[in-house]
Design an enzyme around this catalytic site. Structure first.
Site, short mmCIF file in Angstrom:
data_model
loop_
_atom_site.label_atom_id
_atom_site.label_comp_id
_atom_site.label_asym_id
_atom_site.label_seq_id
_atom_site.Cartn_x
_atom_site.Cartn_y
_atom_site.Cartn_z
N GLY A 1 0.69 -1.24 0.00
CA GLY A 1 0.00 0.00 0.00
C GLY A 1 0.73 1.32 0.00
N THR A 2 -0.05 2.35 0.31
CA THR A 2 0.36 3.71 0.62
C THR A 2 0.07 4.76 -0.44
OG1 THR A 2 2.66 3.53 -0.10
CG2 THR A 2 2.21 2.95 2.13
N SER A 3 0.32 6.02 -0.03
CA SER A 3 0.21 7.20 -0.88
C SER A 3 1.28 8.17 -0.38
CB SER A 3 -1.19 7.81 -0.74
OG SER A 3 -1.43 8.80 -1.72
N PRO B 1 4.41 5.56 -2.90
CA PRO B 1 3.83 4.30 -2.42
C PRO B 1 4.51 3.12 -3.10
CG PRO B 1 2.41 5.25 -4.09
CD PRO B 1 3.56 6.21 -3.89
#
Length: 618
Positions: free
Chosen positions: A427-429, A522
């Site tokens: 994941g992530t941003s 990300p």
């Protein structure tokens, strides 16, 4: 040349109209989505991909005089720009952008997750840790099945046993108290407005919803994201989230405490503990006990002639800055011009980079964990970046792939820790901001896997929507110890923060202290490589941020060489295989954001064409 002189000066009309008006109705992508081809197995893609590919879009490097914000979605960039234009700080802009991302990019980050934030106020760098923590009731063997083996990864992800105590909002509250300029409640207005009025479902979100299965099993998420026939709402559908709007109103009124006590906190606990098949351990006491941390950033010097750089990243529980520092340090010690990256890298360069990466990832697997529970080797994390230690490790890089790579011994004696077995990480941003007041930040934010634990929280079933909870506990090692009984540093323990690869990065001129860059991405464990690529392309390849981001992606998690599908010639693969490497060509949809100071003092911005990100500013 900079972005102003070598790229077109106009944005695609749909995006430009959105940002010019700073309207918080998410802009529909008018540019066509190119397919992202590549031969790969489902197992290979599942191992490395935080989110699936959804095509590429034209991105145009831009420059700004006063302030700029780069996020993963045009509506979030517009929200951040609205705060900057109102006289707000970089922190104000990041908070506004994060709240919008909770709505328009729910698969990647949000108020149900955690974040790392690096902040520079013109004088010092601070590291704000909003990483989730394990509930008090977890067991060290919680991801080990009755047969004594780790449970299948997705079995651990989906459901409430994977949910850690959310930390993003609490951490942002801490940072805002120190560096905010606008009232806390003002920062929620763009997201509330957009949640009430609705936003256009983007091509990327539609693609990911169509591929997702477990999310449909959650009744709240199914009713919000999907039509009665089980298909996701079409691209361009006006998606309203009145439940999230109400939650954000509570946060705006009460502050971060609304996530720890009251209706929102009660709804989180109810969702976790009343899961129909796999109830989790999180309770009200865990929420009330959560405390963000301010840590000392991990900084190291790096030569990028004619400049001497000071690169600052996040310390453990993040492994990102340590791994990037080791990779850059090892490349600097390798024969030839191993730091130069001005275009698609050739096989010889990729071999050297891969071997340096394998050494760094071996150290990562053994040593990096929550610093409040695990002591660093030799008593300090910088021991892994000491010149003498890197000299020793660099001598292990030969002309062929090393048959075996193990962690080093910066202490001079054998470590008591067992290496953590490789497992998926998701994941992530990422958000990068510079403001007109001399502040800047890099923040990487996550709910871990795409759509997190696949659990959507709602305080009122009569209102559609809500927010997703993380599955951050799957960032711990599923195996608490090796066969000989040596413990894994990153094992699950109550109250502990799991290891991360998030790599928010700030770059400075070592001689003057001037801020030169904010960047991050990300991408699970590949975040380390995406960020390193951007640093190498800009500071050693002489590329603009956008051109560096556009370069083909590559990396290794300790095993095969991973190359972005359809971006490398067959001859590169052939030579790598001759040097002993296994090569997998797979989609590698990074989401890099970068802001770099140009020689004339302006800010050059870049956003990854592999996602929906955009840079906005004045």
């Amino acid at each position: 040349m900079n972005d102003r002189t070598h790229r077109h000066d106009t944005l695609p009309r749909t995006w430009a109209a959105c940002l010019a008006a700073v309207l918080l109705t998410a802009c529909a992508a008018s540019d066509s989505l190119a397919p992202y081809p590549g031969k790969h197995t489902r197992a290979e893609e599942a191992l490395i991909q935080p989110e699936g590919p959804s095509g590429q879009r034209l991105r145009i490097g831009r420059s700004f005089d006063r302030h700029a914000v780069a996020t993963a979605h045009p509506a979030a960039s517009a929200a951040g720009l609205e705060m900057l234009r109102a006289g707000g700080s970089a922190i104000d802009a990041a908070i506004a952008a994060q709240m919008v991302l909770t709505l328009v990019e729910p698969q990647s980050s949000g108020i149900g997750g955690g974040a790392f934030l690096l902040h520079h106020d013109g004088r010092r760098v601070q590291a704000f840790d909003g990483r989730e923590t394990a509930p008090r009731g977890v067991r060290t063997d919680m991801f080990v099945g009755p047969d004594g083996k780790p449970v299948p990864f997705m079995q651990a992800v989906v459901g409430s046993q994977s949910v850690g105590v959310p930390g993003t909002v609490s951490m942002l509250g801490m940072a805002h108290r120190q560096h905010g300029r606008l009232p806390w409640g003002r920062l929620f207005e763009p997201a509330i407005r957009l949640a009430d009025d609705g936003f256009e479902l983007s091509p990327r979100l539609h693609t990911l919803l169509a591929a997702e299965q477990a999310l449909r099993d959650d009744p709240v998420a199914r009713a919000y994201f999907y039509r009665p026939d089980g298909q996701p709402h079409p691209v361009g559908h006006q998606l309203r989230n009145p439940e999230l709007a109400e939650v954000l109103r509570q946060l705006a009124r009460r502050g971060p405490e609304a996530m720890q006590d009251g209706p929102v906190a009660d709804a989180i606990v109810q969702k976790v503990r009343e899961h129909p098949s796999r109830p989790g351990a999180l309770d009200q006491a865990d929420l009330r006990a959560y405390t963000p941390r301010e840590r000392e950033p991990l900084c190291f010097d790096h030569a990028a002639p004619p400049r001497q750089l000071r690169i600052c990243g996040f310390p453990p529980p993040s492994s990102g800055a340590l791994a990037i520092g080791q990779i850059l340090g090892l490349l600097a010690r390798a024969p030839g011009n191993a730091l130069a990256l001005g275009g698609t890298p050739d096989a010889a360069w990729l071999h050297t980079y891969t071997e340096a990466s394998r050494l760094a990832f071996a150290d990562r697997a053994r040593y990096v964990a929550d610093p409040e529970r695990v002591a660093p080797p030799a008593g300090r994390w910088q021991s892994l970046l000491d010149p003498v230690y890197l000299d020793e490790r660099a001598r292990l890089i030969g002309p062929r792939r090393a048959a075996r790579v193990e962690a080093g011994e910066p202490t001079g004696r054998v470590s008591a820790w067992a290496p953590m077995p490789e497992q998926p990480e998701y994941g992530t941003s990422h958000i990068s901001v510079v403001d007109a007041h001399g502040n800047a930040l890099a923040m990487t934010t996550t709910i871990e896997a795409g759509f997190g634990s696949r659990l959507m929280v709602s305080t009122n079933p009569a209102r559609p929507g809500g927010f997703l909870l993380n599955n951050q506990l799957t960032d711990f090692s599923f195996v608490p110890a090796d066969e000989s009984g040596r413990r894994v540093a990153n094992r699950v323990e109550p109250g502990k923060r799991p290891r991360s690869s998030m790599s928010p990065t700030l770059v400075f001129d070592r001689a003057t202290g001037e801020l030169l860059m904010s960047t991050g991405s990300p991408g699970g464990a590949l975040i380390i490589h995406f960020t390193a690529k951007t640093l190498l392309g800009t500071w050693h390849g002489g590329l603009s941020p956008q051109s560096a981001i556009d370069l083909p992606n590559f990396g290794s998690l300790g095993g095969p060489v991973l190359l972005e599908a359809e971006r490398f010639p067959a001859s590169t693969v052939q030579v790598l295989e001759q040097r002993g490497h296994t090569v997998n060509q797979v989609p590698m949809p990074s989401g890099i954001q970068a802001l770099q100071r140009a020689p004339d003092g302006r800010w050059l911005g870049g956003a990854d064409p592999r996602r929906e990100g955009l840079v906005a500013g004045d």
